[in-house]
Design a protein around this motif. Structure first.
Motif, PDB file in Angstrom:
ATOM      1  N   GLY A 156      39.982  38.807  44.987  1.00 39.52           N
ATOM      2  CA  GLY A 156      40.085  39.701  46.134  1.00 39.52           C
ATOM      3  C   GLY A 156      39.336  39.171  47.336  1.00 39.52           C
ATOM      4  O   GLY A 156      39.773  39.318  48.466  1.00 39.52           O
ATOM      5  N   ARG A 157      38.228  38.547  47.084  1.00 35.63           N
ATOM      6  CA  ARG A 157      37.427  37.879  48.110  1.00 35.63           C
ATOM      7  C   ARG A 157      36.697  36.722  47.442  1.00 35.63           C
ATOM      8  O   ARG A 157      36.610  36.634  46.218  1.00 35.63           O
ATOM      9  CB  ARG A 157      36.430  38.847  48.749  1.00 35.63           C
ATOM     10  CG  ARG A 157      35.464  39.467  47.760  1.00 35.63           C
ATOM     11  CD  ARG A 157      34.397  40.279  48.448  1.00 35.63           C
ATOM     12  NE  ARG A 157      33.462  39.408  49.147  1.00 35.63           N
ATOM     13  CZ  ARG A 157      32.536  39.869  49.985  1.00 35.63           C
ATOM     14  NH1 ARG A 157      32.456  41.161  50.239  1.00 35.63           N
ATOM     15  NH2 ARG A 157      31.689  39.056  50.567  1.00 35.63           N
ATOM     16  N   ARG A 158      36.170  35.845  48.249  1.00 33.06           N
ATOM     17  CA  ARG A 158      35.461  34.678  47.726  1.00 33.06           C
ATOM     18  C   ARG A 158      34.036  35.062  47.338  1.00 33.06           C
ATOM     19  O   ARG A 158      33.374  35.797  48.071  1.00 33.06           O
ATOM     20  CB  ARG A 158      35.433  33.602  48.813  1.00 33.06           C
ATOM     21  CG  ARG A 158      35.180  32.192  48.335  1.00 33.06           C
ATOM     22  CD  ARG A 158      35.134  31.274  49.555  1.00 33.06           C
ATOM     23  NE  ARG A 158      35.391  29.895  49.190  1.00 33.06           N
ATOM     24  CZ  ARG A 158      34.909  28.859  49.870  1.00 33.06           C
ATOM     25  NH1 ARG A 158      34.169  29.062  50.954  1.00 33.06           N
ATOM     26  NH2 ARG A 158      35.174  27.639  49.497  1.00 33.06           N
ATOM     27  N   PHE A 159      33.593  34.592  46.191  1.00 28.46           N
ATOM     28  CA  PHE A 159      32.203  34.846  45.797  1.00 28.46           C
ATOM     29  C   PHE A 159      31.633  33.602  45.120  1.00 28.46           C
ATOM     30  O   PHE A 159      32.366  32.687  44.737  1.00 28.46           O
ATOM     31  CB  PHE A 159      32.107  36.070  44.876  1.00 28.46           C
ATOM     32  CG  PHE A 159      32.720  35.887  43.510  1.00 28.46           C
ATOM     33  CD1 PHE A 159      31.962  35.422  42.445  1.00 28.46           C
ATOM     34  CD2 PHE A 159      34.057  36.179  43.289  1.00 28.46           C
ATOM     35  CE1 PHE A 159      32.524  35.248  41.188  1.00 28.46           C
ATOM     36  CE2 PHE A 159      34.630  36.022  42.039  1.00 28.46           C
ATOM     37  CZ  PHE A 159      33.863  35.552  40.983  1.00 28.46           C
ATOM     38  N   ALA A 160      30.327  33.579  44.977  1.00 26.87           N
ATOM     39  CA  ALA A 160      29.646  32.432  44.371  1.00 26.87           C
ATOM     40  C   ALA A 160      29.807  32.472  42.853  1.00 26.87           C
ATOM     41  O   ALA A 160      29.361  33.413  42.204  1.00 26.87           O
ATOM     42  CB  ALA A 160      28.168  32.446  44.738  1.00 26.87           C
ATOM     43  N   GLY A 219      33.541  46.907  42.897  1.00 24.05           N
ATOM     44  CA  GLY A 219      34.320  48.122  43.082  1.00 24.05           C
ATOM     45  C   GLY A 219      34.233  48.724  44.465  1.00 24.05           C
ATOM     46  O   GLY A 219      35.055  49.565  44.830  1.00 24.05           O
ATOM     47  N   GLU A 220      33.236  48.311  45.249  1.00 24.18           N
ATOM     48  CA  GLU A 220      33.134  48.781  46.631  1.00 24.18           C
ATOM     49  C   GLU A 220      33.788  47.810  47.610  1.00 24.18           C
ATOM     50  O   GLU A 220      33.833  48.066  48.811  1.00 24.18           O
ATOM     51  CB  GLU A 220      31.662  48.984  47.014  1.00 24.18           C
ATOM     52  CG  GLU A 220      30.942  50.029  46.185  1.00 24.18           C
ATOM     53  CD  GLU A 220      31.602  51.400  46.272  1.00 24.18           C
ATOM     54  OE1 GLU A 220      32.108  51.742  47.352  1.00 24.18           O
ATOM     55  OE2 GLU A 220      31.631  52.111  45.245  1.00 24.18           O
ATOM     56  N   MET A 221      34.305  46.705  47.079  1.00 25.40           N
ATOM     57  CA  MET A 221      34.930  45.698  47.932  1.00 25.40           C
ATOM     58  C   MET A 221      36.438  45.894  47.951  1.00 25.40           C
ATOM     59  O   MET A 221      37.014  46.494  47.048  1.00 25.40           O
ATOM     60  CB  MET A 221      34.595  44.289  47.409  1.00 25.40           C
ATOM     61  CG  MET A 221      33.123  43.981  47.379  1.00 25.40           C
ATOM     62  SD  MET A 221      32.824  42.319  46.725  1.00 25.40           S
ATOM     63  CE  MET A 221      31.031  42.338  46.613  1.00 25.40           C
ATOM     64  N   GLN A 222      37.068  45.372  48.997  1.00 21.12           N
ATOM     65  CA  GLN A 222      38.508  45.491  49.140  1.00 21.12           C
ATOM     66  C   GLN A 222      39.159  44.119  49.186  1.00 21.12           C
ATOM     67  O   GLN A 222      38.554  43.152  49.650  1.00 21.12           O
ATOM     68  CB  GLN A 222      38.844  46.258  50.429  1.00 21.12           C
ATOM     69  CG  GLN A 222      38.342  47.691  50.440  1.00 21.12           C
ATOM     70  CD  GLN A 222      38.658  48.393  51.739  1.00 21.12           C
ATOM     71  OE1 GLN A 222      38.992  47.764  52.736  1.00 21.12           O
ATOM     72  NE2 GLN A 222      38.571  49.718  51.721  1.00 21.12           N
TER      73      GLN A 222
END
Length: 213
Positions: free
Chosen positions: A175-179, A114-117
């Protein structure tokens, strides 16, 4: 004597569905749901599931001594599969619950979606829930028979960041790449729920039951 697969019961895992899914793909193995540290240490393979808040998860593990049992299993070279919060608990630190030190098996950090864009600058909706593709980051026995970019089922508001690429077995984009999956030696851990992920999930569990790290 049949191999014993221990599913760690510390009051915070989706044990029924995980146990049933393992039983479905087991080949003569005994699936044992247990919170007994000695039984977990004695098992041939261990599954570490989890749902809920990380503070409660880590607190129960430390109160019951299961944190040391998990470390002993890993040190003994036995295959261990972390699922969802079970994966996050293996990291160094989570920012959930105002910051919690985790088990430190991996150096990764757990951050709040929730803090990521996303690329447009909009905050991501949480939780990340539903089916999403997993891009395999390496060749690994746990991916046997599973297509690259196969879809798995996710339900989570926090994700693992800060991992070195050589320990990230799978990536996901939200929204962004994550593991989405991490590994080192005899440990493999996934953010998604294989027990809820239809054929691809069952294949991954079956691979775990056969994996010889």
């Amino acid at each position: 004597m049949s191999e014993v697969v221990a599913v760690i019961d510390y009051g915070m895992g989706n044990l029924h569905s995980a146990g049933k899914a393992l039983e479905k793909v087991a080949s003569g193995q005994q699936i044992l749901i247990t919170g007994d540290a000695d039984q977990i240490r004695a098992a041939d393979r261990v599954v570490f599931p989890g749902v809920g808040a990380i503070r409660d998860c880590i607190g129960v593990l430390r109160e019951t001594g299961l944190d040391e049992a998990i470390r002993d299993v890993i040190a003994a070279g036995k295959p261990l599969l972390g699922i969802c919060v079970g994966m996050q608990a293996l990291m160094a630190h989570s920012e959930e619950n105002n910051g919690v030190d985790c088990l430190g098996v991996f150096d990764g950090e757990v951050a709040f979606f929730g803090e990521m864009q996303d690329e447009t600058g909009s905050k991501l909706k949480v939780p990340h829930m539903g089916w999403n593709q997993v891009q395999q980051g390496m060749a690994h026995p746990m991916w046997a028979g599973i297509a690259n970019n196969a879809r798995f089922y996710f339900v989570h508001s926090y994700c693992v960041t800060g991992m070195s690429d050589d320990e990230v077995a799978g990536f996901c984009d939200y929204g962004r790449r994550f593991a989405a999956a991490v590994t080192r030696n005899n440990v493999f851990a996934v953010q998604f729920h294989p027990e809820k992920s239809a054929d691809a999930g069952l294949t991954l569990l079956e691979n775990f039951l056969r994996w010889q790290p």
